[in-house]
Design an enzyme around this catalytic site. Sequence first.
Site, PDB file in Angstrom:
ATOM      1  N   ASP A  97      -4.196   7.433  -1.291  1.00  0.00           N
ATOM      2  CA  ASP A  97      -4.786   7.205   0.592  1.00  0.00           C
ATOM      3  C   ASP A  97      -6.140   7.389   0.142  1.00  0.00           C
ATOM      4  OD1 ASP A  97      -2.273   7.507   1.220  1.00  0.00           O
ATOM      5  OD2 ASP A  97      -1.684   9.677   1.512  1.00  0.00           O
TER       6      ASP A  97
ATOM      7  N   TYR B 107       7.625  16.162   0.095  1.00  0.00           N
ATOM      8  CA  TYR B 107       6.435  14.876   0.178  1.00  0.00           C
ATOM      9  C   TYR B 107       6.874  14.461   1.608  1.00  0.00           C
ATOM     10  CZ  TYR B 107       3.032  11.107  -0.840  1.00  0.00           C
ATOM     11  OH  TYR B 107       2.139  10.752  -0.302  1.00  0.00           O
TER      12      TYR B 107
ATOM     13  N   ARG C  34      -7.825   9.821   3.867  1.00  0.00           N
ATOM     14  CA  ARG C  34      -6.903   8.512   4.528  1.00  0.00           C
ATOM     15  C   ARG C  34      -5.566   9.181   4.545  1.00  0.00           C
ATOM     16  NH1 ARG C  34      -2.923   4.574   3.841  1.00  0.00           N
ATOM     17  NH2 ARG C  34      -2.041   6.566   3.417  1.00  0.00           N
TER      18      ARG C  34
HETATM   19  P1  NAD Z   1      -4.816   1.896   7.189  1.00  0.00           P
HETATM   20  O1  NAD Z   1      -5.907   3.240   8.144  1.00  0.00           O
HETATM   21  O2  NAD Z   1      -5.714   1.323   6.606  1.00  0.00           O
HETATM   22  O3  NAD Z   1      -4.958   1.203   8.428  1.00  0.00           O
HETATM   23  C1  NAD Z   1      -4.435   1.416   9.837  1.00  0.00           C
HETATM   24  C2  NAD Z   1      -4.529  -0.231  11.003  1.00  0.00           C
HETATM   25  O4  NAD Z   1      -4.182   0.093  11.852  1.00  0.00           O
HETATM   26  C3  NAD Z   1      -5.593  -0.421  11.181  1.00  0.00           C
HETATM   27  O5  NAD Z   1      -5.522  -1.561  10.389  1.00  0.00           O
HETATM   28  C4  NAD Z   1      -6.505  -0.694  12.308  1.00  0.00           C
HETATM   29  O6  NAD Z   1      -7.256  -0.958  12.853  1.00  0.00           O
HETATM   30  C5  NAD Z   1      -4.702   0.012  13.321  1.00  0.00           C
HETATM   31  N1  NAD Z   1      -4.946   0.720  14.412  1.00  0.00           N
HETATM   32  C6  NAD Z   1      -5.213   1.494  14.884  1.00  0.00           C
HETATM   33  N2  NAD Z   1      -4.973   2.215  15.519  1.00  0.00           N
HETATM   34  C7  NAD Z   1      -4.151   0.737  15.934  1.00  0.00           C
HETATM   35  C8  NAD Z   1      -3.511   0.894  17.366  1.00  0.00           C
HETATM   36  N3  NAD Z   1      -3.426   1.469  18.368  1.00  0.00           N
HETATM   37  N4  NAD Z   1      -3.131  -0.302  17.911  1.00  0.00           N
HETATM   38  C9  NAD Z   1      -3.267  -1.275  16.321  1.00  0.00           C
HETATM   39  N5  NAD Z   1      -3.809  -1.211  15.657  1.00  0.00           N
HETATM   40  C10 NAD Z   1      -4.086   0.449  15.231  1.00  0.00           C
HETATM   41  O7  NAD Z   1      -3.670   3.026   7.394  1.00  0.00           O
HETATM   42  P2  NAD Z   1      -3.022   2.021   6.498  1.00  0.00           P
HETATM   43  O8  NAD Z   1      -2.700   2.676   4.846  1.00  0.00           O
HETATM   44  O9  NAD Z   1      -2.643   0.441   6.138  1.00  0.00           O
HETATM   45  O10 NAD Z   1      -1.833   3.268   6.577  1.00  0.00           O
HETATM   46  C11 NAD Z   1      -1.383   3.148   8.166  1.00  0.00           C
HETATM   47  C12 NAD Z   1       0.514   4.192   8.141  1.00  0.00           C
HETATM   48  O11 NAD Z   1       1.520   3.539   7.457  1.00  0.00           O
HETATM   49  C13 NAD Z   1       0.042   5.318   7.953  1.00  0.00           C
HETATM   50  O12 NAD Z   1       0.801   5.912   8.981  1.00  0.00           O
HETATM   51  C14 NAD Z   1       0.833   5.692   6.761  1.00  0.00           C
HETATM   52  O13 NAD Z   1       1.514   6.411   6.471  1.00  0.00           O
HETATM   53  C15 NAD Z   1       1.914   4.084   7.142  1.00  0.00           C
HETATM   54  N6  NAD Z   1       2.499   3.900   5.433  1.00  0.00           N
HETATM   55  C16 NAD Z   1       3.701   3.843   5.580  1.00  0.00           C
HETATM   56  C17 NAD Z   1       4.068   3.349   4.154  1.00  0.00           C
HETATM   57  C18 NAD Z   1       5.684   3.721   4.306  1.00  0.00           C
HETATM   58  O14 NAD Z   1       6.594   3.473   5.055  1.00  0.00           O
HETATM   59  N7  NAD Z   1       6.291   3.260   2.933  1.00  0.00           N
HETATM   60  C19 NAD Z   1       3.450   3.069   3.217  1.00  0.00           C
HETATM   61  C20 NAD Z   1       1.817   3.307   3.301  1.00  0.00           C
HETATM   62  C21 NAD Z   1       1.582   3.469   4.214  1.00  0.00           C
END
Ligand code: NAD
Length: 547
Positions: free
Chosen positions: A242, A99, A152
């Site tokens: 995703d 993963y 995504r």
């Molecule tokens: P998403 O695309 O739904 O959201 C991303 C957000 O980040 C959006 O609101 C966007 O506006 C914002 N963003 C992008 N660039 C930015 C910047 N420069 N400054 C401020 N905000 C910014 O994606 P998501 O599903 O919310 O996932 C986001 C991240 O979180 C990914 O990297 C994902 O791998 C990670 N994630 C981690 C876990 C975990 O640690 N358990 C779980 C889920 C997602």
Amino acid sequence: MNSHSPSELYRGVKILHDPLRNKGTAYTDAERDYLKLRGLLPPRVHSPAEQELRVLGNIRAKPTDLERYLYLVALQDRNETLFYRVVMHNIEEMMPLIYTPTVGKACQEFQHIFRTPRGFHVSLQDRGQIKEYLQNWPHKETRIIVVTDGERILGLGDLGADGMGIPIGKLALYTACSGIHPTHCMPVMLDVGTNNETLLNDPLYNGLERRRVRGEEYDELVEEFITAVNDAFPGVLIQLEDFGNTNAFRLLEKYRDRVCLFNDDIQGTGAVAVAGIIGALRITGGKLSEQKILFLGAGEAGIGIADTFVAALVENGIPPEQARKQCWFVDTKGLLVADRGDIPEHKRPYAHEHPYIANFLDAVNTLRPTAILGLSGQPGHFTKDAVAAMATINDRPIVFALSNPTSKAECTAAQAYTWSDGRAIFASGSPFDPVKLGNRVFVPGQGNNAYIFPGVGLGVIVSGARTVTAEMFLAAAHSLANQVTEADLERGRVYPPLGQIRKVSALIAREVARIAYARGLTNKEEPADIMADIHEYMYHPVYPHYA
Ligand code: NAD
């Protein structure tokens, strides 16, 4: 040991090519006679432990993690029992390979490293035929589906059909972490095109050569898919994975009460992060109701965490409007405030009345949060100044850099500890090694969704729950936080070691099943001992015995 009667048997070379039945060099002499394997295997019989040793030696000798991933995929394709044995016995080493972060690299290279198909592919071309094509799926007892449309993938963006690595990896974790039987699992790629030009221009790309479809055509395909899988596998648990955030929130709302479905990026992330915060508060001595969280990133993960945090406060008697005011968001457009205009539906509850602030550091200094959570998919945004400001405002600041893969984390573990003089309580999405600062060693927690979704899925499957509720995720968060020991906390880790994941998942499953029975969400009668029921279901990677 499982014993198989002759009528079920494949014999000869056929059984060696069936990954669910293949034992490789572990077939006993009697089995070799019985199954007509004489001459087809080298003479020496090896024990599963010896086979595991060989596999580990091979994996460790590979020069890169991607090579290790490929080796493991090939092992899963030829001997699934041995694959799960190796993964389960060495989960801390194997999880980052099957993963995040390695799976991210694998998805980026998927069209080039593709060897054997795995999972089920549904594309726009299959409209009207999905039900019929599902007959081709070999496992009629499918109980769980992980489906993505590849828009995504982790924090890597639109990878189209190459996102298939994610459902495959997640389902491997279901089996390894909570014992869902491999034949109950179905990875699905919903191919609706891609807007990734690099892929569209690559002749080796496996997906549809077209840009993403949106609107009615998209919705009709999803609807047909959800209906067809529920016809084929009644009550099947569907995990949305995703999807881009415009579809993720919408699809969750549309289907969550209609079928047995959840979105791990929203709900699983919510539960794992809130568990981490509860764990962190056991170190700081703070109360959940006193936390003010500043999120960087207002997507599925950020909003999912805020919703779960609000649910936890509501459970403690705090009105939802008040609870929401404890969550603040900075996204690409700066601080999310009420008069910013054109705010998408899912962000609106968190758009508070407040003067606009353009950047994250100013937001930290103005709002004075107790915790900053990074879910932006953008590396480096938790700067030295931001972390130092958190350490000035708080004695023990909570700094969770949760973006995946590792290369996207908002700061590294070493940065968080160094910039806060070792006072930050740090967790990340992808793993970081322990950090030595002076004579102290800090063990970063990994806020890995794998602490939550396998247990929730197990609880849903074993109890036969018809829907997956927010209450189940909150219960999962509490169960996970309760399993962190004082020894873990002393080392700064807010999650239990991954090595205990099967136990963690079983205890979460028990809480989920209890809710299913208590709320009448299942037709199954509550067993006298829910835990015994769970253990009875769980898969163990033990070879069948052929006699
Ligand atoms: P998403 O695309 O739904 O959201 C991303 C957000 O980040 C959006 O609101 C966007 O506006 C914002 N963003 C992008 N660039 C930015 C910047 N420069 N400054 C401020 N905000 C910014 O994606 P998501 O599903 O919310 O996932 C986001 C991240 O979180 C990914 O990297 C994902 O791998 C990670 N994630 C981690 C876990 C975990 O640690 N358990 C779980 C889920 C997602």
